[in-house]
Every structure is written in C-alpha cells, then in structure tokens.
Design a protein around this motif. Structure first.
Motif, PDB file in Angstrom:
ATOM      1  N   LYS A  14       0.997  -1.081  -0.090  1.00 51.34           N
ATOM      2  CA  LYS A  14      -0.157  -0.120  -0.081  1.00 51.34           C
ATOM      3  C   LYS A  14       0.885   1.263  -0.002  1.00 51.34           C
ATOM      4  N   LEU A  15       1.842   1.397   0.926  1.00 52.72           N
ATOM      5  CA  LEU A  15       2.731   2.404   1.031  1.00 52.72           C
ATOM      6  C   LEU A  15       3.487   2.414  -0.416  1.00 52.72           C
ATOM      7  N   TYR A  16       4.280   1.369  -0.861  1.00 55.27           N
ATOM      8  CA  TYR A  16       4.873   1.474  -1.998  1.00 55.27           C
ATOM      9  C   TYR A  16       3.984   2.008  -3.225  1.00 55.27           C
ATOM     10  N   ASN A  17       2.928   1.252  -3.076  1.00 52.62           N
ATOM     11  CA  ASN A  17       1.926   1.874  -4.348  1.00 52.62           C
ATOM     12  C   ASN A  17       1.578   3.294  -4.510  1.00 52.62           C
ATOM     13  N   ALA A  18       1.401   3.728  -3.118  1.00 52.93           N
ATOM     14  CA  ALA A  18       1.065   5.047  -3.210  1.00 52.93           C
ATOM     15  C   ALA A  18       2.440   5.941  -3.448  1.00 52.93           C
ATOM     16  N   ALA A  19       3.374   5.551  -3.195  1.00 54.19           N
ATOM     17  CA  ALA A  19       4.602   6.386  -3.345  1.00 54.19           C
ATOM     18  C   ALA A  19       4.960   6.590  -4.686  1.00 54.19           C
ATOM     19  N   PHE A  20       4.774   5.462  -5.508  1.00 48.17           N
ATOM     20  CA  PHE A  20       5.270   5.387  -6.953  1.00 48.17           C
ATOM     21  C   PHE A  20       3.965   5.358  -7.716  1.00 48.17           C
ATOM     22  N   SER A  21       2.858   5.544  -7.410  1.00 46.84           N
ATOM     23  CA  SER A  21       1.706   5.306  -8.346  1.00 46.84           C
ATOM     24  C   SER A  21       1.611   4.194  -9.123  1.00 46.84           C
ATOM     25  N   GLN A  22       1.837   3.160  -8.222  1.00 44.83           N
ATOM     26  CA  GLN A  22       1.837   1.555  -8.986  1.00 44.83           C
ATOM     27  C   GLN A  22       0.563   0.773  -8.512  1.00 44.83           C
ATOM     28  N   SER A  23       0.559  -0.261  -8.979  1.00 45.68           N
ATOM     29  CA  SER A  23      -0.581  -1.175  -8.472  1.00 45.68           C
ATOM     30  C   SER A  23      -0.012  -2.487  -8.249  1.00 45.68           C
ATOM     31  N   HIS A  27      13.995   3.962  -0.825  1.00 47.77           N
ATOM     32  CA  HIS A  27      13.166   3.313   0.434  1.00 47.77           C
ATOM     33  C   HIS A  27      12.506   4.462   1.231  1.00 47.77           C
ATOM     34  N   LEU A  28      12.807   5.669   1.050  1.00 43.91           N
ATOM     35  CA  LEU A  28      12.469   6.767   1.807  1.00 43.91           C
ATOM     36  C   LEU A  28      10.865   7.262   1.290  1.00 43.91           C
ATOM     37  N   LEU A  29      10.565   7.011  -0.010  1.00 47.72           N
ATOM     38  CA  LEU A  29       9.522   7.528  -0.371  1.00 47.72           C
ATOM     39  C   LEU A  29       8.386   6.660   0.238  1.00 47.72           C
ATOM     40  N   PRO A  30       8.338   5.388   0.256  1.00 44.64           N
ATOM     41  CA  PRO A  30       7.095   4.606   0.910  1.00 44.64           C
ATOM     42  C   PRO A  30       7.004   5.147   2.451  1.00 44.64           C
ATOM     43  N   ALA A  31       7.927   5.390   3.059  1.00 49.42           N
ATOM     44  CA  ALA A  31       7.924   5.972   4.507  1.00 49.42           C
ATOM     45  C   ALA A  31       7.148   7.396   4.553  1.00 49.42           C
ATOM     46  N   LEU A  32       7.500   8.091   3.219  1.00 50.58           N
ATOM     47  CA  LEU A  32       6.847   9.492   3.505  1.00 50.58           C
ATOM     48  C   LEU A  32       5.468   9.352   3.133  1.00 50.58           C
ATOM     49  N   SER A  33       5.028   8.250   2.309  1.00 46.76           N
ATOM     50  CA  SER A  33       3.554   8.053   2.063  1.00 46.76           C
ATOM     51  C   SER A  33       3.115   7.680   3.494  1.00 46.76           C
ATOM     52  N   LEU A  34       3.637   7.000   3.981  1.00 40.88           N
ATOM     53  CA  LEU A  34       3.181   6.547   5.561  1.00 40.88           C
ATOM     54  C   LEU A  34       2.965   7.781   6.243  1.00 40.88           C
ATOM     55  N   LEU A  35       3.904   8.829   6.263  1.00 35.69           N
ATOM     56  CA  LEU A  35       3.626   9.972   7.005  1.00 35.69           C
ATOM     57  C   LEU A  35       2.489  10.729   6.518  1.00 35.69           C
TER      58      LEU A  35
END
Length: 183
Positions: A109-118, A144-152
């Motif tokens: 979920k975090l990865y997909n949100a960060a990178f506009s993926q599915s 790896h920071l981008l999914p963390a920022l998505s969580l934030l």
C-alpha cells in the motif's frame, strides 16, 4: 541515542510508536532520541566515535555480513552486545529489513502510493524480504524513503487498518529497544 540506518527507519519507528501510545500499548520510551546515520556502513564509525561517550543502542536490518564491523565494536567493548538489535530478532528470521515489520500487503500500500503503482502480492517473486522482492519485480532498486513518506502523509488512515501482527511486531521491537535504556 537510538542509532538507525536512515530516515525511513526514523519515520516508521516514530509513526508506529505514536500509534501504539494512542492504543495505550508500549511505544518507544520518550527518552530515546533517534539518530539516522545514512546507512549501515556509517553506523560503526558513528558508534566508534560517540559510543564511549553516549549510551547508544543500534537498530539494524538483518544481514549477517554487514554486522562484522559492529561485532568488532562489541568485542572492543565500545558497544554492548545487548544494545545491538536487529529487525530479524523481532521477526525471528535471518534476513529482514525494517519494512518487513509490516505485512507484505501493508507495505505494498505504501509502495504503491509512493510510486503510483498497483503491485499486488501475487505479482511479487519469492524472496526473503519485501525490498528484495520488489526490486526483483521492477528490475532495479528504488528510494526506500518514498514509501515511508507515504506513511507520514497518511498515518491516521494507515494505522486504522493496520494488521494486528504489524502492531505486535513494532511493540515487540520497542520492548527490546526500551530494555536497553540505562538505569
């Protein structure tokens, strides 16, 4: 001081700790100051320089070969053995990253949100860590920071639906870390 590899670790730890505290469960003790040092390779130098002057606990991803320099600091008495904590200790596996504290579905979920993926779990190849599996899937490393920022940016919603095992993993990690506080 709690020394961690990077800013993503800082975000995951502070966010999970805040959530656990809201649940009246054990988060990180407020005495901790989390210090991201910019990678596993920089931790031994940081600890060698400041470890003898500060009470330092180190949290690292689990990779046997990367801990050789940290083991040397332990043998020299610069870092106490119990103050080196690996994510693998919590998850009871030999290879794990901080991202593996989350279920694969949650991290996606975090990865997909960060990178506009599915990317779905079924699309991932087998592997020991979620990061390895994702890097194999896309054929390259990613920030790896981008999914963390998505969580934030979505903490409140994310933690409302967090899997019980994820919350338990972080609570167990915080118990191990808090147990190393002096006095």
């Amino acid at each position: 001081k709690l020394v961690v590899e990077g800013p993503a670790d800082y975000i995951y730890l502070t966010s999970a700790s805040r959530h656990l505290s809201e649940l009246k469960r054990k988060g990180l003790d407020p005495k901790w100051r989390i210090v991201p040092v910019g990678g596993i390779d920089k931790i031994p130098t940081f600890v060698a320089l400041l470890g003898t002057h500060l009470d330092v606990t180190v949290l690292v991803d689990s990779r046997g070969s990367q801990h050789q320099k940290l083991s040397h600091l332990i043998s020299q008495g610069i870092l106490q053995q119990q103050r080196l904590i690996s994510v693998g200790q919590v998850l009871e596996v030999s290879s794990a990253d901080i991202e593996d504290m989350f279920t694969v579905h949650e991290y996606l979920k975090l990865y997909n949100a960060a990178f506009s993926q599915s990317v779905s779990v079924s699309k991932l190849p087998p592997g020991s860590t979620i990061l390895q599996r994702l890097e194999q899937h896309q054929g390259s490393k990613f920030d790896h920071l981008l999914p963390a920022l998505s969580l934030l940016s979505s903490q409140s919603d994310f933690w409302k639906t967090a899997d019980a095992s994820t919350v338990d993993h972080f609570e167990r990690l915080f118990g191990l870390i808090n147990a190393t506080l002096p006095g």
